[in-house]
Motif scaffolding. Structure first.
Motif, PDB file in Angstrom:
ATOM      1  N   VAL A 131       0.835  -1.208   0.000  1.00  0.00           N
ATOM      2  CA  VAL A 131       0.000   0.000   0.000  1.00  0.00           C
ATOM      3  C   VAL A 131       0.867   1.254   0.000  1.00  0.00           C
ATOM      4  O   VAL A 131       0.651   2.187  -0.790  1.00  0.00           O
ATOM      5  CB  VAL A 131      -0.945  -0.014   1.222  1.00  0.00           C
ATOM      6  CG1 VAL A 131      -1.697   1.317   1.327  1.00  0.00           C
ATOM      7  CG2 VAL A 131      -1.928  -1.176   1.125  1.00  0.00           C
ATOM      8  N   LEU A 188      -5.730   6.097   5.794  1.00  0.00           N
ATOM      9  CA  LEU A 188      -5.728   4.637   5.931  1.00  0.00           C
ATOM     10  C   LEU A 188      -6.206   4.287   7.333  1.00  0.00           C
ATOM     11  O   LEU A 188      -5.609   4.731   8.323  1.00  0.00           O
ATOM     12  CB  LEU A 188      -4.314   4.068   5.726  1.00  0.00           C
ATOM     13  CG  LEU A 188      -3.696   4.115   4.330  1.00  0.00           C
ATOM     14  CD1 LEU A 188      -3.332   5.543   3.929  1.00  0.00           C
ATOM     15  CD2 LEU A 188      -2.439   3.253   4.298  1.00  0.00           C
ATOM     16  N   SER A 221      -6.506  -4.831  -0.351  1.00  0.00           N
ATOM     17  CA  SER A 221      -5.520  -5.159   0.670  1.00  0.00           C
ATOM     18  C   SER A 221      -5.906  -4.540   2.013  1.00  0.00           C
ATOM     19  O   SER A 221      -5.787  -5.183   3.063  1.00  0.00           O
ATOM     20  CB  SER A 221      -4.134  -4.671   0.255  1.00  0.00           C
ATOM     21  OG  SER A 221      -3.717  -5.288  -0.935  1.00  0.00           O
ATOM     22  N   MET A 222      -6.356  -3.310   1.983  1.00  0.00           N
ATOM     23  CA  MET A 222      -6.723  -2.624   3.218  1.00  0.00           C
ATOM     24  C   MET A 222      -7.902  -3.308   3.904  1.00  0.00           C
ATOM     25  O   MET A 222      -7.916  -3.487   5.118  1.00  0.00           O
ATOM     26  CB  MET A 222      -7.071  -1.157   2.927  1.00  0.00           C
ATOM     27  CG  MET A 222      -5.877  -0.289   2.571  1.00  0.00           C
ATOM     28  SD  MET A 222      -4.697  -0.132   3.931  1.00  0.00           S
ATOM     29  CE  MET A 222      -5.723   0.617   5.185  1.00  0.00           C
ATOM     30  N   ILE A 281      -4.867  -1.842  -3.604  1.00  0.00           N
ATOM     31  CA  ILE A 281      -4.660  -1.356  -2.246  1.00  0.00           C
ATOM     32  C   ILE A 281      -5.975  -1.305  -1.475  1.00  0.00           C
ATOM     33  O   ILE A 281      -5.983  -1.506  -0.256  1.00  0.00           O
ATOM     34  CB  ILE A 281      -3.946   0.019  -2.231  1.00  0.00           C
ATOM     35  CG1 ILE A 281      -4.773   1.090  -2.928  1.00  0.00           C
ATOM     36  CG2 ILE A 281      -2.574  -0.088  -2.857  1.00  0.00           C
ATOM     37  CD1 ILE A 281      -4.135   2.484  -2.814  1.00  0.00           C
TER      38      ILE A 281
END
Length: 334
Positions: free
Chosen positions: A242, A325, A303-304, A300
């Motif tokens: 990320v 984030l 992924s988060m 991303i």
């Protein structure tokens, strides 16, 4: 029994007991008519049953792990019908502790004396634990290899879509893989250890962003303020992906594309969550992207949410892009 040249050495009961104690062998016998099971002292200790009164299979079965009980019961009932030596491994419960026992003997009434059969118990707990550890290590390695291929495929796709030439693609891909390697170095096991260690989030971000800063500390392009938050081995790779994606976009289009651009990274804690705010200033004017979301952005975002139990949102003031984030503290430390 005596050996030539060994004097009066004889395998009497006392010497046999010395040998079985040295080997960790527990002895049992079973009267096939009365169902009574006789245990020696080591077997009583192994099973944790009283030395008083008669012991039967039903009494011993209360100590057998529920998951193994039916299998052991069937093997016990089939003992006399088997041909040759048999061996069965199973778990028993000693309070909250679990131990592995290997029961061994001869089937088909081989070696029966009167109506009594004989055999041994071995405590094989250490061997079973070692086997389980090897299986877990093999499974973990398989999982990591699969993840590595997935990550490599994803990074290759990102580099291929964003690069104009094969040289640019190779450079971009090398940078991304190097970034993952630096993140892994922070959490890999220390010498002599097996488990991965956790690393401070501030150290992780500093390592990942070091290539984009300057050598002049008085004119650092990247500013950070991060409390003591920990990143585990599982989360490190995802976080590196990320951060590198954000940094790459900043180098191409944002604050890090200009000499005077500034990247400010600040982290705050909110109970069970951790928030990292990525703020860019001093770069070219920015506007919210139009059209379909790019592959890197999708990566991303997945992924988060998938690996870090959080989310990523973007704001687009004219002064520079701001990414927020949010991550689960527990997932980040895993």
């Amino acid at each position: 029994m005596s050996w030539e040249g060994s004097g009066a050495l004889v395998w009497d009961a006392e010497r046999l007991r010395i040998a079985t104690d040295a080997a960790g062998i527990a002895l049992w016998s079973w009267n096939v008519d009365s169902d009574e099971i006789a245990l020696d002292e080591r077997a009583h200790q192994l099973w944790g049953v009283s030395r008083k009164g008669t012991v039967t299979f039903e009494e011993l079965s209360q100590q057998i792990h529920p998951a193994d009980l039916e299998r052991v019961r069937e093997a016990f009932q089939d003992t006399r019908g088997q041909t040759g030596a048999y061996e069965i491994d199973f778990r028993i419960l000693q309070g909250k502790a679990v131990r592995w026992i290997s029961a061994r003997g001869q089937g088909g009434d081989v070696g029966i004396v009167g109506r009594v059969m004989f055999g041994v118990f071995l405590d094989v707990t250490q061997r079973k634990q070692a086997e389980e550890a090897r299986e877990m290590a093999a499974g973990e390695m398989s999982h990591r290899v699969k993840n590595l291929f997935s990550i490599a495929s994803a990074l290759t796709a990102i580099a291929a879509r964003s690069a104009g030439t094969t040289t640019e693609m190779a450079h971009d891909l090398t940078q991304r893989l190097t970034s993952l390697g630096r993140a892994h170095d922070l959490v890999r096991p220390a010498p002599g250890q097996v488990e991965e260690r956790a690393a401070p989030l501030g150290d992780m971000l500093a390592v990942l962003l070091a290539p984009y800063s300057t050598d002049d500390a008085s004119n650092a392009r990247i500013q950070m303020s991060v409390p003591e938050v920990w990143v585990g081995g599982t989360a490190a790779t995802t976080l590196a992906l990320v951060v590198h994606e954000l940094a790459t976009n900043s180098v191409k289009y944002g604050a890090l594309s200009r000499a005077g651009g500034i990247l400010d990274v600040r982290c705050t804690e909110h109970h069970d969550d951790v928030a990292v705010v990525w703020t860019e200033r001093g770069g070219p004017p920015v506007t919210a992207p139009e059209g379909k979301e790019g592959y890197g952005s999708k990566l991303i975002a997945r992924s988060m949410s998938g690996q870090l139990g959080g989310s990523i949102t973007f704001d687009w003031p004219a002064s520079g892009m701001v990414a927020t984030l949010r991550m689960s503290r527990a997932r980040l430390a895993a």
